[in-house]
Design a protein around this motif. Structure first.
Motif, PDB file in Angstrom:
ATOM      1  N   ALA A   1     107.040  37.463 -35.135  1.00 44.75           N
ATOM      2  CA  ALA A   1     107.649  36.361 -35.892  1.00 44.75           C
ATOM      3  C   ALA A   1     106.895  35.996 -37.155  1.00 44.75           C
ATOM      4  O   ALA A   1     107.448  35.379 -38.054  1.00 44.75           O
ATOM      5  CB  ALA A   1     107.783  35.131 -35.004  1.00 44.75           C
ATOM      6  N   GLY A   2     105.629  36.357 -37.240  1.00 46.36           N
ATOM      7  CA  GLY A   2     104.929  36.093 -38.477  1.00 46.36           C
ATOM      8  C   GLY A   2     104.069  34.847 -38.440  1.00 46.36           C
ATOM      9  O   GLY A   2     103.965  34.174 -37.419  1.00 46.36           O
ATOM     10  N   LEU A   3     103.422  34.584 -39.585  1.00 46.45           N
ATOM     11  CA  LEU A   3     102.468  33.478 -39.657  1.00 46.45           C
ATOM     12  C   LEU A   3     102.904  32.413 -40.649  1.00 46.45           C
ATOM     13  O   LEU A   3     102.272  31.375 -40.758  1.00 46.45           O
ATOM     14  CB  LEU A   3     101.094  34.007 -40.101  1.00 46.45           C
ATOM     15  CG  LEU A   3     100.433  35.004 -39.144  1.00 46.45           C
ATOM     16  CD1 LEU A   3      99.195  35.588 -39.787  1.00 46.45           C
ATOM     17  CD2 LEU A   3     100.078  34.302 -37.854  1.00 46.45           C
ATOM     18  N   THR A   4     103.991  32.690 -41.382  1.00 41.94           N
ATOM     19  CA  THR A   4     104.395  31.756 -42.416  1.00 41.94           C
ATOM     20  C   THR A   4     105.060  30.538 -41.814  1.00 41.94           C
ATOM     21  O   THR A   4     106.011  30.679 -41.055  1.00 41.94           O
ATOM     22  CB  THR A   4     105.410  32.414 -43.362  1.00 41.94           C
ATOM     23  OG1 THR A   4     105.389  33.813 -43.102  1.00 41.94           O
ATOM     24  CG2 THR A   4     105.134  32.089 -44.780  1.00 41.94           C
TER      25      THR A   4
ATOM     26  N   LEU B   1     105.921  17.725 -43.208  1.00 41.54           N
ATOM     27  CA  LEU B   1     106.756  18.917 -43.305  1.00 41.54           C
ATOM     28  C   LEU B   1     105.993  20.113 -43.864  1.00 41.54           C
ATOM     29  O   LEU B   1     106.549  21.191 -44.016  1.00 41.54           O
ATOM     30  CB  LEU B   1     107.967  18.626 -44.194  1.00 41.54           C
ATOM     31  CG  LEU B   1     108.830  17.449 -43.738  1.00 41.54           C
ATOM     32  CD1 LEU B   1     110.018  17.278 -44.659  1.00 41.54           C
ATOM     33  CD2 LEU B   1     109.290  17.633 -42.308  1.00 41.54           C
ATOM     34  N   GLN B   2     104.725  19.906 -44.186  1.00 42.49           N
ATOM     35  CA  GLN B   2     103.967  20.986 -44.836  1.00 42.49           C
ATOM     36  C   GLN B   2     102.801  21.404 -43.960  1.00 42.49           C
ATOM     37  O   GLN B   2     101.987  20.579 -43.562  1.00 42.49           O
ATOM     38  CB  GLN B   2     103.449  20.461 -46.177  1.00 42.49           C
ATOM     39  CG  GLN B   2     102.404  21.344 -46.813  1.00 42.49           C
ATOM     40  CD  GLN B   2     102.989  22.145 -47.939  1.00 42.49           C
ATOM     41  OE1 GLN B   2     103.807  21.620 -48.701  1.00 42.49           O
ATOM     42  NE2 GLN B   2     102.592  23.393 -48.068  1.00 42.49           N
ATOM     43  N   TRP B   3     102.716  22.690 -43.659  1.00 42.59           N
ATOM     44  CA  TRP B   3     101.612  23.193 -42.829  1.00 42.59           C
ATOM     45  C   TRP B   3     100.856  24.231 -43.618  1.00 42.59           C
ATOM     46  O   TRP B   3     101.359  25.322 -43.860  1.00 42.59           O
ATOM     47  CB  TRP B   3     102.162  23.797 -41.543  1.00 42.59           C
ATOM     48  CG  TRP B   3     101.092  24.398 -40.659  1.00 42.59           C
ATOM     49  CD1 TRP B   3     100.713  25.701 -40.622  1.00 42.59           C
ATOM     50  CD2 TRP B   3     100.288  23.716 -39.728  1.00 42.59           C
ATOM     51  NE1 TRP B   3      99.706  25.873 -39.725  1.00 42.59           N
ATOM     52  CE2 TRP B   3      99.420  24.661 -39.147  1.00 42.59           C
ATOM     53  CE3 TRP B   3     100.182  22.375 -39.320  1.00 42.59           C
ATOM     54  CZ2 TRP B   3      98.482  24.328 -38.191  1.00 42.59           C
ATOM     55  CZ3 TRP B   3      99.249  22.057 -38.356  1.00 42.59           C
ATOM     56  CH2 TRP B   3      98.404  23.025 -37.798  1.00 42.59           C
ATOM     57  N   SER B   4      99.639  23.847 -44.109  1.00 44.16           N
ATOM     58  CA  SER B   4      98.781  24.875 -44.713  1.00 44.16           C
ATOM     59  C   SER B   4      97.351  24.500 -44.375  1.00 44.16           C
ATOM     60  O   SER B   4      96.705  23.715 -45.052  1.00 44.16           O
ATOM     61  CB  SER B   4      99.000  24.948 -46.222  1.00 44.16           C
ATOM     62  OG  SER B   4      98.762  23.704 -46.806  1.00 44.16           O
ATOM     63  N   PRO B   5      96.854  25.020 -43.276  1.00 47.42           N
ATOM     64  CA  PRO B   5      95.596  24.532 -42.704  1.00 47.42           C
ATOM     65  C   PRO B   5      94.348  25.018 -43.430  1.00 47.42           C
ATOM     66  O   PRO B   5      93.248  24.666 -43.025  1.00 47.42           O
ATOM     67  CB  PRO B   5      95.639  25.085 -41.280  1.00 47.42           C
ATOM     68  CG  PRO B   5      96.478  26.308 -41.381  1.00 47.42           C
ATOM     69  CD  PRO B   5      97.474  26.063 -42.453  1.00 47.42           C
ATOM     70  N   GLN B   6      94.491  25.832 -44.511  1.00 44.20           N
ATOM     71  CA  GLN B   6      93.287  26.311 -45.204  1.00 44.20           C
ATOM     72  C   GLN B   6      92.606  25.144 -45.910  1.00 44.20           C
ATOM     73  O   GLN B   6      93.211  24.461 -46.717  1.00 44.20           O
ATOM     74  CB  GLN B   6      93.667  27.380 -46.240  1.00 44.20           C
ATOM     75  CG  GLN B   6      94.364  28.574 -45.642  1.00 44.20           C
ATOM     76  CD  GLN B   6      93.639  29.147 -44.433  1.00 44.20           C
ATOM     77  OE1 GLN B   6      92.420  29.166 -44.370  1.00 44.20           O
ATOM     78  NE2 GLN B   6      94.421  29.591 -43.453  1.00 44.20           N
TER      79      GLN B   6
ATOM     80  N   PRO C   1     117.637  31.876 -38.248  1.00 44.42           N
ATOM     81  CA  PRO C   1     116.931  32.810 -37.372  1.00 44.42           C
ATOM     82  C   PRO C   1     116.579  34.126 -38.054  1.00 44.42           C
ATOM     83  O   PRO C   1     115.859  34.947 -37.471  1.00 44.42           O
ATOM     84  CB  PRO C   1     117.925  33.038 -36.225  1.00 44.42           C
ATOM     85  CG  PRO C   1     119.251  32.714 -36.787  1.00 44.42           C
ATOM     86  CD  PRO C   1     119.026  31.648 -37.828  1.00 44.42           C
ATOM     87  N   LEU C   2     117.075  34.353 -39.261  1.00 46.88           N
ATOM     88  CA  LEU C   2     116.788  35.624 -39.924  1.00 46.88           C
ATOM     89  C   LEU C   2     115.502  35.563 -40.737  1.00 46.88           C
ATOM     90  O   LEU C   2     115.038  36.572 -41.248  1.00 46.88           O
ATOM     91  CB  LEU C   2     117.962  36.024 -40.820  1.00 46.88           C
ATOM     92  CG  LEU C   2     119.303  36.151 -40.089  1.00 46.88           C
ATOM     93  CD1 LEU C   2     120.399  36.542 -41.054  1.00 46.88           C
ATOM     94  CD2 LEU C   2     119.203  37.161 -38.970  1.00 46.88           C
ATOM     95  N   GLU C   3     114.929  34.357 -40.881  1.00 50.97           N
ATOM     96  CA  GLU C   3     113.707  34.245 -41.648  1.00 50.97           C
ATOM     97  C   GLU C   3     112.489  34.275 -40.735  1.00 50.97           C
ATOM     98  O   GLU C   3     112.599  34.098 -39.535  1.00 50.97           O
ATOM     99  CB  GLU C   3     113.729  32.931 -42.435  1.00 50.97           C
ATOM    100  CG  GLU C   3     114.614  33.009 -43.673  1.00 50.97           C
ATOM    101  CD  GLU C   3     114.532  31.738 -44.473  1.00 50.97           C
ATOM    102  OE1 GLU C   3     113.418  31.192 -44.590  1.00 50.97           O
ATOM    103  OE2 GLU C   3     115.573  31.287 -44.955  1.00 50.97           O
ATOM    104  N   ALA C   4     111.345  34.483 -41.371  1.00 58.63           N
ATOM    105  CA  ALA C   4     110.109  34.465 -40.599  1.00 58.63           C
ATOM    106  C   ALA C   4     109.735  33.023 -40.319  1.00 58.63           C
ATOM    107  O   ALA C   4     109.833  32.167 -41.195  1.00 58.63           O
ATOM    108  CB  ALA C   4     109.004  35.158 -41.377  1.00 58.63           C
TER     109      ALA C   4
END
Lengths: 454, 273
Positions: free
Chosen positions: A385-388, A201-206, A395-398
Motif C-alpha cells: 500500500a505504500g508509505l504516502t 489532516l497532515q501527516w509528515s513526521p520528519q 482505492p486506486l491511490e496509494a
C-alpha cells in the motif's frame, strides 16, 4: 551457584515427596487415611518448591543491585550518585577486573575484591536461607502426615494458587503493555496537541534533527492514517465477509463429509501462510495486475494501491471468517433444522431463516475478529500500500495505515524522546483502543443473543 | 425369518378389524428402512385411520420413530437412510419421485421429542410455516392464522400479551405447545408426534395430552410414546413394534387387555422393555 541451588531444590523435592508418601503409606497399612499417600507426598514436595522458588526470586531481584552497590561503595573518591552511565562504565571495569585482574588499577582491584565478597555472601545467604526453608517445609509436612491430616485439600489449594498465578501473568502483561504505551502517549501529547493529532489532516513526521536543517517542522495529524486504515480494512472485509461466510455455509450445510474433510484443511493452510508471503504476492502480482487492468479501462492506478493491499488482506482473512463461522453454524442444534424441515421448509429457507439467525452472534464475533486482524496487519500494507499519507477514499491511490507508520517511525536509529518516535506510541494506543472497543462490542453482541437456542 | 413373513399378515388383519378405521388416512405396505447396512425396519404394513390418534409403542430402538419419520420423509435428511415399500396418504404415493417433499411436509406436520422452538419471537415461530408456504395474503391474515393456531394449541391465554418475546423463553411445556401451534398453523392433515412429552413434567404432559385429544377432531395424529399409560389415555389405536418388526396393531383397549401376541403381552405387563 544458582545451578547448585536448583539441583538442591530438585533433590530436596524428591526426598520430601518420597518421605511423606512413604510415611503415609506405612500409616495407611495400619488404618484409614484421609488422603491418599501420593497427596501427602505432593503436599510435602510443594512445601519445598514454593519457599525455595520464592527465595530464589527474591535473590534474583535484590542480589545484583546489592553486590553492585557494595562494589561501587568500595571505590574511593566522589560518589557517582545518579549518573547511570558512569555507574555502568565503572561496573563493567570492576566486572572485568573480577574475571581478569591483570592490568587493573589498585582501586578497581579493591572494588573487585569487595564485589567478589559481596557476591559470595549473597550466594551463601541464598543457599542457607533457601535450603533451610525448604528443609523446614519438608520436615513440617512429613511430621504432619497422619490419618486425619487433609493433605488432598491442602494440595488442591496449592494447585489453585498456581492456576491463579498463571492467569495473573497474562492479565498483568496486558495491563503492563497498556500502561507503558499510555505513558509514552501522554509524553507525546505534552509535545504535540492531542486535538491536532486526532483531527489534523497532515501527516509528515520528519522533524529537523539539527537547528540549521531546512523546513520539516513535523506535522502529526493522524486522520490520513485512520482513513487509510479504514479504507483498506473495508476493502478487505468486502472480500472476506461474503466469501468467508458463503464458503462456511457451503461447508457446513451442503458439502459431503468427504469433501469437507479435504476442503477444510486446505482452507486452513491459507491461514498458515506467513503474511510476508501475502505481502510480496500483493506487491508483485496483484498490484501490477490491478494497475494494468486499470490502464486498459483508462483509469490511473498507482503502482501501490489501497485496492491491492485490501484485496490480498481480504484473501488472507477469509480462512478466519470461514473457519469460525463454520464452527458456529455446526453448533446450531440439528433439532432446529429438523423443526424447519418438518414444517416443509426447503434447505435454503432453513439456512436463511433458522440456521443463520441462530448462528448470528457467532458470525458477528468472527467478523469482529477478522476486522481486528485486518486493522492490526502490517506486512501486507507495508509491501503493497505504500508509505504516502494521502487523505483519500479512492482505492486506486496509494495510502498508508497506522501500523505501517508505527513500523516506519520505529525502524532504524531513533532518539527515543523525540515527537517523531513518541507519535508511534500514540498511534499504537489509538489502534489498541480501537480493537479493544471492537472486542467489547463483539462480546456484547454475543452475550445479548446467546442462549437463544437450547 | 418365519416371523418376518407372518407379521405383515397379522398386522393387516388387525388393521381390518380396527373399529375406528372409517377410512384409512395413511396406508403403508411392506416398508423397509435401512441405515447403511443396518436393516432397521422390516416389512411394515399398516393402515392408519383418519381423525383418530394412533400410538406407536415398543422398547427403545424398535423402529417406531424410524417408521414415524418415513411418513413425512424426514429420513431423507439422513444421508445413509434408505426406504423401500409404499406409503400412501389419501391414495397418493409419498415416495413418488414426482411428489414435492415440501408440499408433503406441509400436509404432514411434526412435533419433536425435545421442544425446538426457533430462536425467534413467539409470533414468528407460529408464522414461520404460513410464511414459507405463502398461506397468508396480508398481515391481518397472518395475524389471524397465528392467533387461531395458538388458541387451538391452548397457549393463547398464556402468551397473548407477549407475542414478541422469544419463544425460547417459555417453559418446556409451553414450548412444546408452541411447537404444536407452529405445526398446525399450516393446516396439516396428519400430525406426527415423536415422544412429545418425554421432556416434560407430569402437569405439562397432562396439558399436552388434553390438547392431543382435542386435536383429534380435525387431524389424524400419530404419536410415538414410551409411556404405555399415555398410549392408553390418548390413543384409539395402538401399534406395537419390536426389533424393527410391527408385531401387532389394533384398537388400544384390545391391545392392552387381550393382546394376541406373546411379545405384546410381555411388553405391556412389563416383562421387558
Amino acid at each position: 551457584m544458582t545451578s547448585f541451588y536448583l539441583v538442591a531444590l530438585a533433590v530436596l523435592t524428591v526426598a520430601a515427596f518420597l518421605a511423606a508418601r512413604g510415611r503415609a503409606g506405612a500409616l495407611g497399612a495400619s488404618g484409614r487415611l484421609h488422603s491418599l499417600p501420593t497427596y501427602h507426598g505432593l503436599l510435602a514436595a510443594s512445601a519445598v518448591v514454593l519457599p525455595m522458588m520464592l527465595v530464589l526470586a527474591v535473590y534474583g531481584a535484590t542480589a545484583p543491585s546489592f553486590v553492585q552497590s557494595q562494589a561501587i561503595a568500595a571505590l574511593p573518591g566522589d560518589p557517582l550518585g545518579d549518573d547511570a552511565l558512569a555507574r555502568a562504565t565503572r561496573m563493567r571495569e570492576i566486572a572485568n577486573a573480577v574475571a581478569n585482574p591483570a592490568g587493573a588499577t589498585p582501586e578497581t582491584l579493591a572494588a573487585a575484591e569487595r564485589y567478589r565478597a559481596a557476591q559470595a555472601m549473597a550466594d551463601w545467604a541464598l543457599l542457607i536461607v533457601g535450603i533451610g526453608l525448604g528443609g523446614l517445609g519438608a520436615a513440617w509436612m512429613v511430621r504432619k502426615v497422619g490419618p486425619h491430616f487433609r493433605a488432598r485439600n491442602g494440595f488442591e489449594r496449592v494447585v489453585i494458587g498456581v492456576l491463579i498465578a498463571c492467569a495473573l501473568v497474562a492479565i498483568l502483561t496486558t495491563v503492563g503493555i497498556v500502561f507503558s504505551v499510555l505513558f509514552e502517549t501522554l509524553r507525546f501529547f505534552t509535545k504535540y496537541s492531542w486535538l491536532d493529532f486526532l483531527t489534523g489532516l497532515q501527516w509528515s513526521p520528519q522533524t529537523a534533527i539539527r537547528e540549521d536543517q531546512v523546513g520539516q517542522s513535523g506535522a502529526f495529524g493522524a486522520v490520513p492514517l485512520f482513513v487509510g486504515t479504514t479504507l483498506i480494512m473495508l476493502i478487505a472485509m468486502l472480500i472476506a465477509a461474503p466469501v468467508g461466510l458463503f464458503s462456511a455455509i457451503y461447508m457446513a450445510e451442503y458439502a459431503s463429509p468427504r469433501l469437507r474433510g479435504i476442503a477444510k484443511p486446505v482452507l486452513e493452510i491459507l491461514a498458515g501462510v506467513p503474511t510476508v508471503v501475502f505481502g510480496f504476492f500483493a506487491a508483485l502480482t496483484v498490484a501490477p495486475a490491478i494497475r494494468s487492468l486499470g490502464l486498459t479501462l483508462g483509469l490511473d492506478v498507482a503502482s501501490e494501491s489501497a485496492l491491492a493491499a485490501g484485496v490480498v488482506m481480504g484473501i488472507m482473512i477469509i480462512p478466519f471468517v470461514s473457519s469460525l463461522s463454520d464452527d458456529v453454524i455446526n453448533a446450531v442444534p440439528q433439532s432446529l433444522r429438523d423443526g424447519s424441515y418438518g414444517m416443509g421448509a426447503t434447505k435454503s429457507e432453513t439456512i436463511k431463516k433458522v440456521v443463520l439467525p441462530a448462528a448470528l452472534p457467532g458470525i458477528v464475533s468472527a467478523m469482529m475478529l477478522a476486522v481486528s486482524r485486518a486493522v492490526g496487519e502490517t506486512m501486507i500494507v507495508v509491501m503493497a500500500a505504500g508509505l504516502t499519507a494521502n487523505l483519500t477514499f479512492n482505492p486506486l491511490e496509494a495510502v498508508t495505515t497506522v501500523t505501517v507508520q508505527i513500523k516506519t517511525l520505529l525502524v532504524g536509529d531513533q532518539e527515543f524522546d523525540s515527537a517523531k518516535t513518541l507519535s508511534a506510541f500514540a498511534l499504537g494506543f489509538v489502534l489498541f483502543f480501537f480493537t479493544l472497543i471492537l472486542n467489547v462490542v463483539a462480546l456484547r453482541i454475543v452475550k445479548r443473543y446467546r442462549e437463544q437456542y437450547d | 425369518m418365519n416371523s418376518l413373513v407372518q407379521t405383515p399378515k397379522t398386522s393387516a388383519r388387525a388393521a381390518e378389524s380396527t373399529p375406528h378405521s372409517l377410512h384409512p388416512k395413511v396406508v403403508a405396505k411392506d416398508v423397509n428402512v435401512y441405515y447403511g447396512d443396518k436393516h432397521a425396519l422390516h416389512d411394515v404394513t399398516i393402515d392408519i385411520p383418519e381423525k383418530a390418534v394412533m400410538a406407536f409403542i415398543g422398547p427403545s430402538g424398535c423402529g417406531k420413530s424410524t417408521f414415524l419419520r418415513c411418513i413425512n420423509r424426514m429420513n431423507d435428511t439422513i444421508s445413509i437412510a434408505r426406504v423401500t415399500g409404499d406409503i400412501l396418504i389419501d391414495d397418493q404415493h409419498i415416495y413418488d419421485p414426482k411428489l414435492d417433499v415440501v408440499q408433503l411436509r406441509a400436509r404432514v406436520g411434526m412435533v419433536f421429542q425435545k421442544p425446538n422452538p426457533f430462536p425467534k419471537s413467539i409470533f414468528e415461530n407460529v408464522a414461520y410455516g404460513p410464511r414459507i408456504h405463502g398461506l397468508a395474503r396480508s398481515k391481518t391474515d397472518l395475524e389471524e392464522i397465528v392467533t387461531a393456531s395458538l388458541q387451538r394449541a391452548g397457549l393463547w391465554n398464556e402468551v397473548k400479551d407477549r407475542l414478541n418475546e422469544a419463544g425460547t423463553g417459555l417453559s418446556g411445556g409451553q414450548q412444546q405447545r408452541l411447537c404444536i401451534a407452529r405445526a398446525i398453523a399450516v393446516s396439516p392433515e396428519v400430525i406426527l408426534m415423536d415422544e412429545p412429552c418425554s421432556a416434560l413434567d407430569p402437569i405439562a404432559t397432562a396439558r399436552v395430552e388434553e390438547l392431543i385429544d382435542e386435536l383429534r377432531q380435525n387431524f389424524t395424529i400419530i404419536i410415538v410414546t414410551h409411556s404405555m399409560q399415555q398410549a392408553a389415555r390418548v390413543s384409539q389405536n395402538t401399534a406395537f413394534f419390536h426389533l424393527g418388526i410391527l408385531v401387532e396393531t389394533g384398537p388400544t383397549d384390545q391391545i392392552f387387555t387381550t393382546p394376541r401376541d406373546k411379545r405384546t403381552q410381555d411388553y405391556i405387563t412389563g416383562r421387558f422393555g
